[in-house]
Write a protein that holds these residues in place. Structure first.
Motif, PDB file in Angstrom:
ATOM      1  N   MET A  38      52.266  28.206  52.067  1.00 14.53           N
ATOM      2  CA  MET A  38      51.219  29.168  51.731  1.00 14.53           C
ATOM      3  C   MET A  38      51.381  29.628  50.280  1.00 14.53           C
ATOM      4  N   GLN A  39      50.278  29.736  49.586  1.00 17.27           N
ATOM      5  CA  GLN A  39      50.255  30.165  48.197  1.00 17.27           C
ATOM      6  C   GLN A  39      50.437  31.679  48.137  1.00 17.27           C
ATOM      7  N   LYS A  40      51.466  32.132  47.453  1.00 21.81           N
ATOM      8  CA  LYS A  40      51.737  33.574  47.403  1.00 21.81           C
ATOM      9  C   LYS A  40      51.118  34.244  46.180  1.00 21.81           C
ATOM     10  N   THR A  41      51.184  33.583  45.041  1.00 21.96           N
ATOM     11  CA  THR A  41      50.603  34.119  43.807  1.00 21.96           C
ATOM     12  C   THR A  41      50.000  32.968  43.007  1.00 21.96           C
TER      13      THR A  41
ATOM     14  N   GLN B  70      38.302  42.917  41.531  1.00 19.92           N
ATOM     15  CA  GLN B  70      39.632  43.517  41.715  1.00 19.92           C
ATOM     16  C   GLN B  70      40.369  42.879  42.894  1.00 19.92           C
ATOM     17  N   ARG B  71      39.654  42.580  43.943  1.00 18.02           N
ATOM     18  CA  ARG B  71      40.298  41.969  45.115  1.00 18.02           C
ATOM     19  C   ARG B  71      40.918  40.617  44.753  1.00 18.02           C
ATOM     20  N   TYR B  72      40.232  39.847  43.936  1.00 15.36           N
ATOM     21  CA  TYR B  72      40.755  38.560  43.470  1.00 15.36           C
ATOM     22  C   TYR B  72      42.031  38.769  42.657  1.00 15.36           C
TER      23      TYR B  72
ATOM     24  N   THR C 138      49.340  40.879  46.399  1.00 17.07           N
ATOM     25  CA  THR C 138      49.290  42.151  47.120  1.00 17.07           C
ATOM     26  C   THR C 138      48.318  42.131  48.294  1.00 17.07           C
ATOM     27  N   GLU C 139      47.470  41.112  48.381  1.00 16.89           N
ATOM     28  CA  GLU C 139      46.561  40.953  49.525  1.00 16.89           C
ATOM     29  C   GLU C 139      47.291  40.132  50.580  1.00 16.89           C
ATOM     30  N   LYS C 140      47.289  40.576  51.805  1.00 13.38           N
ATOM     31  CA  LYS C 140      48.108  39.947  52.844  1.00 13.38           C
ATOM     32  C   LYS C 140      47.356  38.972  53.741  1.00 13.38           C
ATOM     33  N   LYS C 141      46.022  38.918  53.656  1.00 10.62           N
ATOM     34  CA  LYS C 141      45.281  37.960  54.468  1.00 10.62           C
ATOM     35  C   LYS C 141      45.608  36.543  54.006  1.00 10.62           C
ATOM     36  N   GLN C 142      45.509  35.604  54.920  1.00  8.11           N
ATOM     37  CA  GLN C 142      45.802  34.215  54.599  1.00  8.11           C
ATOM     38  C   GLN C 142      44.532  33.387  54.629  1.00  8.11           C
ATOM     39  N   THR C 143      44.482  32.404  53.770  1.00 10.31           N
ATOM     40  CA  THR C 143      43.364  31.477  53.716  1.00 10.31           C
ATOM     41  C   THR C 143      43.899  30.058  53.589  1.00 10.31           C
ATOM     42  N   ILE C 144      43.135  29.102  54.085  1.00  7.78           N
ATOM     43  CA  ILE C 144      43.555  27.709  53.941  1.00  7.78           C
ATOM     44  C   ILE C 144      43.109  27.125  52.605  1.00  7.78           C
TER      45      ILE C 144
END
Length: 119
Positions: free
Chosen positions: A1-4, A21-23, A30-36
């Motif tokens: 998983m890509q962390k940063t 800002q979310r991006y 700092t965003e904890k949701k995961q994406t593929i």
């Protein structure tokens, strides 16, 4: 998983474009949701090529002369910020890299990200 990851620098971006800002939060981890989806990382050696190739997609359905800013990739799909959007939460354009006739648009980054998350 890509962390940063590192976004493309401001000197490459169109005038008055700003990342949501979310991006930025996601890029900092700092965003904890995961994406593929794999976010484009300006530190990656292929980032320069990805940046150069973005102009090749102008002939794709519904793209035209928009300034595409590489965002993320998933297999044969690529997501781009609409660089002409100056709202601070730009539209996201998604294209099928293998078919010029398949593309779609999300109203903003938040809408794209919610669909991209694995919740």
């Amino acid at each position: 998983m890509q962390k940063t990851f590192k976004p493309y620098s401001a000197d490459l971006l169109p005038n008055n474009f700003s990342y949501p800002q979310r991006y930025i939060d996601i890029s900092n981890g700092t965003e904890k949701k995961q994406t593929i989806w794999m976010f484009e990382d300006a530190n990656n050696p292929r980032a320069e090529l990805t940046w150069q190739l973005r102009n090749n997609y102008k002939k794709w359905k519904n793209i035209g002369d928009r300034q595409l800013i590489p965002l993320a990739k998933l297999n044969d799909w690529a997501a781009f910020f609409d660089g002409d959007c100056v709202t601070g939460n730009p539209k996201v354009i998604v294209i099928d890299l293998g078919n010029e006739q398949i593309s779609y648009e999300e109203e903003d980054f938040d809408a794209w990200y919610e669909k991209a998350c694995m919740d």
